[in-house]
Design a protein around this motif. Sequence first.
Motif, PDB file in Angstrom:
ATOM      1  N   VAL A 310       0.905  -1.076   0.073  1.00  0.00           N
ATOM      2  CA  VAL A 310      -0.035   0.039  -0.071  1.00  0.00           C
ATOM      3  C   VAL A 310       0.942   1.214  -0.001  1.00  0.00           C
ATOM      4  O   VAL A 310       1.754   1.319   0.954  1.00  0.00           O
ATOM      5  N   PRO A 311       0.811   2.253  -1.119  1.00  0.00           N
ATOM      6  CA  PRO A 311       1.640   3.497  -1.097  1.00  0.00           C
ATOM      7  C   PRO A 311       1.058   4.299  -0.156  1.00  0.00           C
ATOM      8  O   PRO A 311      -0.102   4.158   0.602  1.00  0.00           O
ATOM      9  N   LEU A 326       7.683  -1.547  -3.497  1.00  0.00           N
ATOM     10  CA  LEU A 326       7.383  -1.324  -5.025  1.00  0.00           C
ATOM     11  C   LEU A 326       8.443  -1.093  -5.884  1.00  0.00           C
ATOM     12  O   LEU A 326       8.274  -1.369  -7.110  1.00  0.00           O
ATOM     13  N   CYS A 333       1.203  -2.476  -6.474  1.00  0.00           N
ATOM     14  CA  CYS A 333       0.636  -1.270  -5.903  1.00  0.00           C
ATOM     15  C   CYS A 333      -0.899  -1.523  -5.504  1.00  0.00           C
ATOM     16  O   CYS A 333      -1.571  -1.539  -6.523  1.00  0.00           O
ATOM     17  N   VAL A 334      -1.282  -1.813  -4.326  1.00  0.00           N
ATOM     18  CA  VAL A 334      -2.782  -1.909  -4.134  1.00  0.00           C
ATOM     19  C   VAL A 334      -3.196  -0.877  -3.375  1.00  0.00           C
ATOM     20  O   VAL A 334      -2.686  -0.352  -2.081  1.00  0.00           O
ATOM     21  N   THR A 335      -4.432  -0.467  -3.500  1.00  0.00           N
ATOM     22  CA  THR A 335      -5.133   0.755  -2.839  1.00  0.00           C
ATOM     23  C   THR A 335      -6.581   0.516  -2.488  1.00  0.00           C
ATOM     24  O   THR A 335      -7.320   1.104  -1.676  1.00  0.00           O
ATOM     25  N   GLU A 339      -8.502  -4.286  -5.498  1.00  0.00           N
ATOM     26  CA  GLU A 339      -7.217  -4.589  -6.257  1.00  0.00           C
ATOM     27  C   GLU A 339      -6.423  -5.555  -5.328  1.00  0.00           C
ATOM     28  O   GLU A 339      -5.651  -6.161  -6.207  1.00  0.00           O
ATOM     29  N   GLN A 342      -7.627  -8.789  -7.024  1.00  0.00           N
ATOM     30  CA  GLN A 342      -7.171  -9.001  -8.231  1.00  0.00           C
ATOM     31  C   GLN A 342      -5.716  -9.417  -8.316  1.00  0.00           C
ATOM     32  O   GLN A 342      -5.206 -10.361  -9.216  1.00  0.00           O
ATOM     33  N   GLU A 346      -3.831 -13.085 -10.078  1.00  0.00           N
ATOM     34  CA  GLU A 346      -2.843 -12.679 -10.777  1.00  0.00           C
ATOM     35  C   GLU A 346      -1.884 -13.991 -11.029  1.00  0.00           C
ATOM     36  O   GLU A 346      -0.783 -13.981 -10.292  1.00  0.00           O
TER      37      GLU A 346
ATOM     38  N   PRO B 311       4.446   8.168  -5.229  1.00  0.00           N
ATOM     39  CA  PRO B 311       3.143   7.678  -4.450  1.00  0.00           C
ATOM     40  C   PRO B 311       2.619   8.757  -3.370  1.00  0.00           C
ATOM     41  O   PRO B 311       3.548   9.564  -3.090  1.00  0.00           O
ATOM     42  N   GLY B 312       1.449   8.560  -2.911  1.00  0.00           N
ATOM     43  CA  GLY B 312       1.006   9.368  -1.817  1.00  0.00           C
ATOM     44  C   GLY B 312      -0.064   8.826  -1.115  1.00  0.00           C
ATOM     45  O   GLY B 312      -0.434   7.405  -1.381  1.00  0.00           O
ATOM     46  N   VAL B 314      -3.454   6.972  -0.176  1.00  0.00           N
ATOM     47  CA  VAL B 314      -4.438   6.401  -1.067  1.00  0.00           C
ATOM     48  C   VAL B 314      -5.486   7.030  -0.887  1.00  0.00           C
ATOM     49  O   VAL B 314      -6.475   7.305  -1.776  1.00  0.00           O
ATOM     50  N   HIS B 323      -0.999   6.383  -8.624  1.00  0.00           N
ATOM     51  CA  HIS B 323      -0.985   4.934  -8.347  1.00  0.00           C
ATOM     52  C   HIS B 323      -1.654   4.113  -9.390  1.00  0.00           C
ATOM     53  O   HIS B 323      -1.134   3.023  -9.386  1.00  0.00           O
ATOM     54  N   ARG B 327       0.351   0.848 -10.792  1.00  0.00           N
ATOM     55  CA  ARG B 327      -0.260  -0.485 -10.935  1.00  0.00           C
ATOM     56  C   ARG B 327      -0.531  -1.017 -12.365  1.00  0.00           C
ATOM     57  O   ARG B 327       0.065  -2.188 -12.527  1.00  0.00           O
ATOM     58  N   CYS B 333       8.326   3.440  -8.825  1.00  0.00           N
ATOM     59  CA  CYS B 333       8.119   4.327  -7.631  1.00  0.00           C
ATOM     60  C   CYS B 333       9.045   5.395  -7.261  1.00  0.00           C
ATOM     61  O   CYS B 333      10.212   4.572  -7.072  1.00  0.00           O
TER      62      CYS B 333
END
Lengths: 428, 428
Positions: A310-311, A326, A333-335, A339, A342, A346, B311-312, B314, B323, B327, B333
């Motif tokens: 998580v960013p 990352l 990158c998951v938010t 996600e 997903q 993958e 990044p920042g 979420v 993001h 992704r 990043c």
Amino acid sequence: MDAVSSVSPVWPHGSAGDAGGAEPDGAVEPAASDVSVASAASRFAHAAWSGIAEPGDATAGRLVAALGSAAALECVVARQSPATILGLARDAGAAVGTAGEVEAALERWRPRLTTSTVLTSMRQAERCGARLIVPTDHEWPEGFEGLGPHQPVALWARGRPDAVLGLRSAIAVVGARAASGYGEHMAMELSAGLADRGFGIVSGAAYGIDGMAHRSALASSGQTFAFLAGGVDRFYPTGHDALLTRIAEVGVVLSELPCGSAPTKWRFLQRNRLIAAAALATVVVEAGVRSGSLNTAAHAAALGRPLGAVPGPVTSPSSAGCHRLLREFDAVCVTTPDEVVQLVGEVQRASPQPVLRGLEAPPSTQKRRPAEQVRVLDALGRRAPRSVDEVARRAGLGVAAVQSVLGALGLEGAVEEQHGGWRSVTSR
Amino acid sequence: MDAVSSVSPVWPHGSAGDAGGAEPDGAVEPAASDVSVASAASRFAHAAWSGIAEPGDATAGRLVAALGSAAALECVVARQSPATILGLARDAGAAVGTAGEVEAALERWRPRLTTSTVLTSMRQAERCGARLIVPTDHEWPEGFEGLGPHQPVALWARGRPDAVLGLRSAIAVVGARAASGYGEHMAMELSAGLADRGFGIVSGAAYGIDGMAHRSALASSGQTFAFLAGGVDRFYPTGHDALLTRIAEVGVVLSELPCGSAPTKWRFLQRNRLIAAAALATVVVEAGVRSGSLNTAAHAAALGRPLGAVPGPVTSPSSAGCHRLLREFDAVCVTTPDEVVQLVGEVQRASPQPVLRGLEAPPSTQKRRPAEQVRVLDALGRRAPRSVDEVARRAGLGVAAVQSVLGALGLEGAVEEQHGGWRSVTSR
């Protein structure tokens, strides 16, 4: 030394191992059949091994896999020579290691081979309602297979029967103890969202992100799984006693260590491999550059499991580890919960990423200690000195190895000898 | 129609094109030699083309490349048939397109082919100290080559002579107008750090991230480059007039459009390709999911240029676009100036990433308009109706194409006919 004289086939029915310990699928139930006697002996041996070998001991893993837990234990009890043991393994068509490796392993194991310890931990397991799960049980987490010889020899579980099966659709949500409000918010959002979508949440029950992940799953009436670094009879951290009690009611609290085992630094690192292996994917919510969560991430990647990060604000040190995942380790990158879902889908990412070896050693100004030094320091007190034998038993290392490590640590002043024993003198 | 009657070889010395417009390396200086006459004619033609073709017009790019700017212009002025033009291109060994494409292009170009407009823009360029840079000049940005036929035919520059050469070690720092305090802080940190390390900063002079990137470079005594979507005589946005004046003093303000050109939505999108192409790498600091900065990012990736995203949180919509770049589009990043510098060094990433096509259309609830509709709407006013001829000239499209687009827009009620002209009736 009060050694186990022989592997007891009269392991009492009704004791911990029986209290909910499911038999392998299709096994005939009790009576005094040979099957049940053999099974009981095997379960007792698994329980014993979980206390004899430190987590992740590959030689123990290979020996138990080659001969079965009971016969493997018998080898140690009967003080067989390494040559004999290797011969038995060869006859079983398996390679356990070199004679030197087996010799060293025996030196690690023997100091711990006492009936009393095994029986005490079993009684304690019975008292707290913990049951034993062994690799042949249908409850055994499928994900552990990727660990190979580092797979645990047994699991101790507190929770509803068969709840462990929920691990097959669970996702690890882990992160720093020193979480920020932002990190706790994200752990909550993701865990609650995943619970709503039918996924269980695996974590380590630590303060910060881990605790928030478990709590959010509980609040969403989801299943949650806590892997501890010590015995499941003593919840750690103590501040999470109520939380862990609740997890044991609706989910499961798990450990590969028998009841009575203390959590040590080494065991925390090894516990992380179980979280990564048991879950379908691992998501790191917040992690400083030296956070233990990066170790979990490294295990996930080494196992070829999907890894998410998580960013967060670049200005927050609590997110620096995530950004590193990352940048350098190809974490996704998951938010949002979707996600993360997903991520699980993958499949193309499900190949091991060998580059991750370095992650176990996050860059740090603090010196990294070799594994054996970590284990010896774990085994030493800062007040009362302990004998070399005692340190060897606690560390799960051979006496000779402990002596050598103590010598090295003594040279740098990290430990000192006192009244014929040793104590640590520095913070680790 | 006041068409250019022939390409004037008597283009006055001392006019805009001469005011600082460097000759190609090694070219002999003026005198009435054939070389200088041909060169002057070529420069005049380049200047004319920059107003005749809309930015990114590939047919214009191919025709000018095939015949040279003067001969290409002569074809249009002399109303050559598409067949004749294609024949000339074939003789020069180049493919310009199909007869239909050339026919359509001629229809786009002819309404704009007036001597007065070209001369007015040149006079205005002279007045504001803008000079013309053409592809054969040593100042021409090397990075433009990747644009192929979409390369601009000319650049108008306000700034110190040769300062444009600094683009060869410049990095694009772009982002949302609606930046957060966090985003502005990060733009400042990265731009100042890059300026300290000797890199120039390229951006679009917009409010928010762009402005902060330029300002930080200036504050660090670095070089900075602003690409505008309209003529360099009228700084846009007007609130950045002082900033752009300062950029023109120590860096360069650039545009492919002649003086007097208004910035339009279409030109903003095309301007973004110049930022991405001119810079060594592009970093998106903050971007909403529909930010124009994602368009710049898409150009950078399509060109195979390294792409970084900061990044920042979420929880901040201003970081959602970044993001998404991390992704879905394999952006790197980046969190520190050094990490941006590493990005430039990553040669292995310098291959085009074809997946990025989708990025030009960020997912949105708002309907995406075809390019021709955008250009026609850009050309319409909301008050006074404009004739089809006028719209065609402003949009840089053929009359037939404009009629067809107006018909479609009329059906959905976006435009209406009034007193024999057209005006737009909706916000875009």
